[in-house]
Design a protein around this motif. Structure first.
Motif, PDB file in Angstrom:
ATOM      1  N   LYS A 175     -26.054  52.934  54.078  1.00  0.00           N
ATOM      2  CA  LYS A 175     -25.612  51.823  53.235  1.00  0.00           C
ATOM      3  C   LYS A 175     -25.264  50.599  54.069  1.00  0.00           C
ATOM      4  O   LYS A 175     -25.569  49.474  53.688  1.00  0.00           O
ATOM      5  CB  LYS A 175     -24.401  52.282  52.413  1.00  0.00           C
ATOM      6  N   GLN A 176     -24.608  50.786  55.228  1.00  0.00           N
ATOM      7  CA  GLN A 176     -24.169  49.688  56.085  1.00  0.00           C
ATOM      8  C   GLN A 176     -25.338  48.990  56.788  1.00  0.00           C
ATOM      9  O   GLN A 176     -25.281  47.798  57.042  1.00  0.00           O
ATOM     10  CB  GLN A 176     -23.189  50.217  57.144  1.00  0.00           C
ATOM     11  N   ALA A 177     -26.384  49.722  57.086  1.00  0.00           N
ATOM     12  CA  ALA A 177     -27.529  49.167  57.817  1.00  0.00           C
ATOM     13  C   ALA A 177     -28.202  48.067  57.001  1.00  0.00           C
ATOM     14  O   ALA A 177     -28.054  47.995  55.784  1.00  0.00           O
ATOM     15  CB  ALA A 177     -28.534  50.281  58.118  1.00  0.00           C
ATOM     16  N   HIS A 178     -28.940  47.220  57.696  1.00  0.00           N
ATOM     17  CA  HIS A 178     -29.728  46.216  56.986  1.00  0.00           C
ATOM     18  C   HIS A 178     -30.766  46.886  56.099  1.00  0.00           C
ATOM     19  O   HIS A 178     -31.081  46.400  55.021  1.00  0.00           O
ATOM     20  CB  HIS A 178     -30.408  45.274  57.980  1.00  0.00           C
ATOM     21  N   ILE A 179     -31.321  47.987  56.619  1.00  0.00           N
ATOM     22  CA  ILE A 179     -32.237  48.792  55.806  1.00  0.00           C
ATOM     23  C   ILE A 179     -31.950  50.271  56.057  1.00  0.00           C
ATOM     24  O   ILE A 179     -31.965  50.728  57.194  1.00  0.00           O
ATOM     25  CB  ILE A 179     -33.724  48.462  56.057  1.00  0.00           C
ATOM     26  N   GLY A 180     -31.653  50.975  54.996  1.00  0.00           N
ATOM     27  CA  GLY A 180     -31.436  52.414  55.065  1.00  0.00           C
ATOM     28  C   GLY A 180     -32.695  53.121  54.601  1.00  0.00           C
ATOM     29  O   GLY A 180     -33.286  52.742  53.589  1.00  0.00           O
ATOM     30  N   ILE A 181     -33.094  54.114  55.372  1.00  0.00           N
ATOM     31  CA  ILE A 181     -34.332  54.844  55.075  1.00  0.00           C
ATOM     32  C   ILE A 181     -34.004  56.326  54.949  1.00  0.00           C
ATOM     33  O   ILE A 181     -33.622  56.965  55.924  1.00  0.00           O
ATOM     34  CB  ILE A 181     -35.380  54.619  56.186  1.00  0.00           C
ATOM     35  N   ALA A 182     -34.154  56.855  53.752  1.00  0.00           N
ATOM     36  CA  ALA A 182     -33.849  58.271  53.498  1.00  0.00           C
ATOM     37  C   ALA A 182     -35.132  59.082  53.460  1.00  0.00           C
ATOM     38  O   ALA A 182     -36.212  58.568  53.186  1.00  0.00           O
ATOM     39  CB  ALA A 182     -33.105  58.420  52.172  1.00  0.00           C
ATOM     40  N   MET A 183     -34.974  60.359  53.738  1.00  0.00           N
ATOM     41  CA  MET A 183     -36.091  61.292  53.658  1.00  0.00           C
ATOM     42  C   MET A 183     -36.223  61.765  52.216  1.00  0.00           C
ATOM     43  O   MET A 183     -35.254  62.226  51.620  1.00  0.00           O
ATOM     44  CB  MET A 183     -35.869  62.495  54.575  1.00  0.00           C
ATOM     45  N   GLY A 184     -37.422  61.664  51.660  1.00  0.00           N
ATOM     46  CA  GLY A 184     -37.644  61.983  50.256  1.00  0.00           C
ATOM     47  C   GLY A 184     -37.661  63.460  49.934  1.00  0.00           C
ATOM     48  O   GLY A 184     -37.222  63.868  48.865  1.00  0.00           O
ATOM     49  N   ILE A 185     -38.168  64.272  50.844  1.00  0.00           N
ATOM     50  CA  ILE A 185     -38.270  65.704  50.579  1.00  0.00           C
ATOM     51  C   ILE A 185     -36.976  66.419  50.948  1.00  0.00           C
ATOM     52  O   ILE A 185     -36.401  67.143  50.142  1.00  0.00           O
ATOM     53  CB  ILE A 185     -39.469  66.322  51.330  1.00  0.00           C
TER      54      ILE A 185
ATOM     55  N   LYS B 116     -30.412  59.298  49.422  1.00  0.00           N
ATOM     56  CA  LYS B 116     -31.442  58.491  48.754  1.00  0.00           C
ATOM     57  C   LYS B 116     -30.815  57.308  48.010  1.00  0.00           C
ATOM     58  O   LYS B 116     -31.334  56.192  48.066  1.00  0.00           O
ATOM     59  CB  LYS B 116     -32.259  59.357  47.790  1.00  0.00           C
ATOM     60  N   GLN B 117     -29.707  57.550  47.328  1.00  0.00           N
ATOM     61  CA  GLN B 117     -29.042  56.487  46.571  1.00  0.00           C
ATOM     62  C   GLN B 117     -28.455  55.418  47.497  1.00  0.00           C
ATOM     63  O   GLN B 117     -28.389  54.252  47.122  1.00  0.00           O
ATOM     64  CB  GLN B 117     -27.943  57.071  45.678  1.00  0.00           C
ATOM     65  N   ALA B 118     -28.031  55.800  48.694  1.00  0.00           N
ATOM     66  CA  ALA B 118     -27.443  54.854  49.643  1.00  0.00           C
ATOM     67  C   ALA B 118     -28.499  54.037  50.373  1.00  0.00           C
ATOM     68  O   ALA B 118     -28.179  53.035  51.014  1.00  0.00           O
ATOM     69  CB  ALA B 118     -26.581  55.606  50.659  1.00  0.00           C
ATOM     70  N   SER B 119     -29.756  54.445  50.272  1.00  0.00           N
ATOM     71  CA  SER B 119     -30.838  53.839  51.051  1.00  0.00           C
ATOM     72  C   SER B 119     -31.576  52.750  50.291  1.00  0.00           C
ATOM     73  O   SER B 119     -31.556  52.690  49.063  1.00  0.00           O
ATOM     74  CB  SER B 119     -31.835  54.921  51.468  1.00  0.00           C
ATOM     75  N   ASP B 120     -32.260  51.933  51.068  1.00  0.00           N
ATOM     76  CA  ASP B 120     -33.121  50.891  50.510  1.00  0.00           C
ATOM     77  C   ASP B 120     -34.542  51.393  50.328  1.00  0.00           C
ATOM     78  O   ASP B 120     -35.306  50.834  49.549  1.00  0.00           O
ATOM     79  CB  ASP B 120     -33.147  49.682  51.457  1.00  0.00           C
ATOM     80  N   MET B 121     -34.893  52.427  51.094  1.00  0.00           N
ATOM     81  CA  MET B 121     -36.245  52.961  51.084  1.00  0.00           C
ATOM     82  C   MET B 121     -36.180  54.481  51.196  1.00  0.00           C
ATOM     83  O   MET B 121     -35.312  55.009  51.888  1.00  0.00           O
ATOM     84  CB  MET B 121     -37.024  52.404  52.292  1.00  0.00           C
TER      85      MET B 121
ATOM     86  N   GLN C 204     -25.015  45.557  64.831  1.00  0.00           N
ATOM     87  CA  GLN C 204     -25.049  44.355  64.004  1.00  0.00           C
ATOM     88  C   GLN C 204     -24.267  43.214  64.651  1.00  0.00           C
ATOM     89  O   GLN C 204     -24.701  42.061  64.617  1.00  0.00           O
ATOM     90  CB  GLN C 204     -24.525  44.659  62.598  1.00  0.00           C
ATOM     91  N   ARG C 205     -23.124  43.521  65.274  1.00  0.00           N
ATOM     92  CA  ARG C 205     -22.340  42.483  65.949  1.00  0.00           C
ATOM     93  C   ARG C 205     -23.092  41.903  67.137  1.00  0.00           C
ATOM     94  O   ARG C 205     -22.861  40.754  67.511  1.00  0.00           O
ATOM     95  CB  ARG C 205     -20.986  43.040  66.378  1.00  0.00           C
ATOM     96  N   LEU C 206     -24.000  42.688  67.716  1.00  0.00           N
ATOM     97  CA  LEU C 206     -24.841  42.183  68.801  1.00  0.00           C
ATOM     98  C   LEU C 206     -26.023  41.358  68.278  1.00  0.00           C
ATOM     99  O   LEU C 206     -26.822  40.860  69.050  1.00  0.00           O
ATOM    100  CB  LEU C 206     -25.360  43.346  69.655  1.00  0.00           C
ATOM    101  N   GLY C 207     -26.127  41.250  66.959  1.00  0.00           N
ATOM    102  CA  GLY C 207     -27.173  40.433  66.363  1.00  0.00           C
ATOM    103  C   GLY C 207     -28.454  41.172  66.042  1.00  0.00           C
ATOM    104  O   GLY C 207     -29.456  40.547  65.694  1.00  0.00           O
ATOM    105  N   HIS C 208     -28.436  42.487  66.145  1.00  0.00           N
ATOM    106  CA  HIS C 208     -29.637  43.270  65.851  1.00  0.00           C
ATOM    107  C   HIS C 208     -29.801  43.461  64.345  1.00  0.00           C
ATOM    108  O   HIS C 208     -28.820  43.568  63.610  1.00  0.00           O
ATOM    109  CB  HIS C 208     -29.553  44.657  66.506  1.00  0.00           C
ATOM    110  N   ILE C 209     -31.041  43.518  63.902  1.00  0.00           N
ATOM    111  CA  ILE C 209     -31.353  43.961  62.552  1.00  0.00           C
ATOM    112  C   ILE C 209     -31.419  45.474  62.653  1.00  0.00           C
ATOM    113  O   ILE C 209     -32.190  46.013  63.452  1.00  0.00           O
ATOM    114  CB  ILE C 209     -32.700  43.390  62.058  1.00  0.00           C
ATOM    115  N   VAL C 210     -30.631  46.164  61.857  1.00  0.00           N
ATOM    116  CA  VAL C 210     -30.448  47.610  62.016  1.00  0.00           C
ATOM    117  C   VAL C 210     -31.081  48.383  60.864  1.00  0.00           C
ATOM    118  O   VAL C 210     -30.789  48.127  59.697  1.00  0.00           O
ATOM    119  CB  VAL C 210     -28.957  47.969  62.125  1.00  0.00           C
ATOM    120  N   ALA C 211     -31.935  49.319  61.225  1.00  0.00           N
ATOM    121  CA  ALA C 211     -32.488  50.281  60.272  1.00  0.00           C
ATOM    122  C   ALA C 211     -31.939  51.648  60.656  1.00  0.00           C
ATOM    123  O   ALA C 211     -31.865  51.982  61.838  1.00  0.00           O
ATOM    124  CB  ALA C 211     -34.010  50.292  60.331  1.00  0.00           C
TER     125      ALA C 211
END
Length: 174
Positions: A137-147, A154-159, A117-124
Motif C-alpha cells: 500500500k505504501q509503495a508507489h506501485i504495489g504488485i501482488a501475486m494473483g495465484i 491483492k486489495q492493497a496492491s495497484d496491480m 521514497q525519502r531518497l527520491g526513488h519510485i518504489v515498487a
C-alpha cells in the motif's frame, strides 16, 4: 528478470524473511548480489582486522539482518524528526549498489519503503501475504501475486500478476 531490470536502470532490493546466509545465496543466484566477495559481511569475515567503517567503504553490497535494522531504527527513532541523522543509516545501506534485507518484519518492510521514497526513488513492492499488505500500500506501485497472493495483498496492491510470474521479458513483450 533482475538483469533486465538492472539494464533498464531499476535497482532491485531484496527484502525477505530468510536468514542472511540463505538470502545472500539466493540474491547471488538471481543477480541481486553480483559481487559476493565485495559484500560487507563477507569482507569483515574474510579480512581479520578490517574495521566496520573500512568494510562499509569498500563494500559493493550489503546484507542487513532485521535485528540490526531494528537496533538502528530504535536508536534513530529517539531523534527529533528534523534531525539530519534520523534515518541516515538505513539510507546509507540503501545507497549501496547491491542490497538485501533479511529476517525482516512487516513494519521493517515499511521502514525500507519509506527510506527508499525519502531518497527520491519510485518504489515498487511485490508481495503475496497479509504481512506484505502495508508495504504494498505504501509503495508507489504495489504488485501482488494473483495465484498465491492473499486477498488482503491483492486489495492493497495497484496491480495483480495473474500468473505469479514477474518475468520482465513477458511484461515487455506483452
Amino acid at each position: 528478470s533482475v538483469l533486465k531490470c538492472r539494464n533498464a536502470g531499476i535497482k532491485v532490493i531484496m527484502v525477505t524473511g530468510d536468514q542472511p546466509p540463505t538470502a545472500a545465496a539466493i540474491a547471488h543466484k538471481v543477480n541481486i548480489i553480483m559481487k559476493p566477495e565485495l559484500e560487507y559481511n563477507y569482507l569483515l569475515e574474510n579480512n581479520p582486522g578490517m574495521s566496520e567503517a573500512d568494510a562499509f567503504e569498500k563494500c559493493h553490497g550489503i546484507v542487513i539482518h532485521g535485528d540490526e535494522l531494528a537496533r538502528v531504527h530504535a536508536a534513530e527513532e529517539a531523534l527529533d524528526d528534523n534531525e539530519i541523522e534520523k534515518g541516515r543509516k538505513i539510507m546509507d545501506w540503501i545507497r549501496k549498489p547491491e542490497v538485501v534485507f533479511a529476517r525482516t518484519t512487516p513494519s521493517q518492510k515499511l521502514l525500507i519503503v519509506d527510506a527508499c521514497q525519502r531518497l527520491g526513488h519510485i518504489v515498487a513492492v511485490t508481495g503475496d501475504g497479509v504481512n506484505d499488505a502495508p508495504a504494498l500500500k505504501q509503495a508507489h506501485i504495489g504488485i501482488a501475486m494473483g495465484i498465491t497472493g492473499t486477498e488482503v495483498a491483492k486489495q492493497a496492491s495497484d496491480m495483480v500478476l495473474a500468473d505469479d510470474n514477474f518475468d520482465v521479458a513477458k511484461c515487455a513483450d506483452g
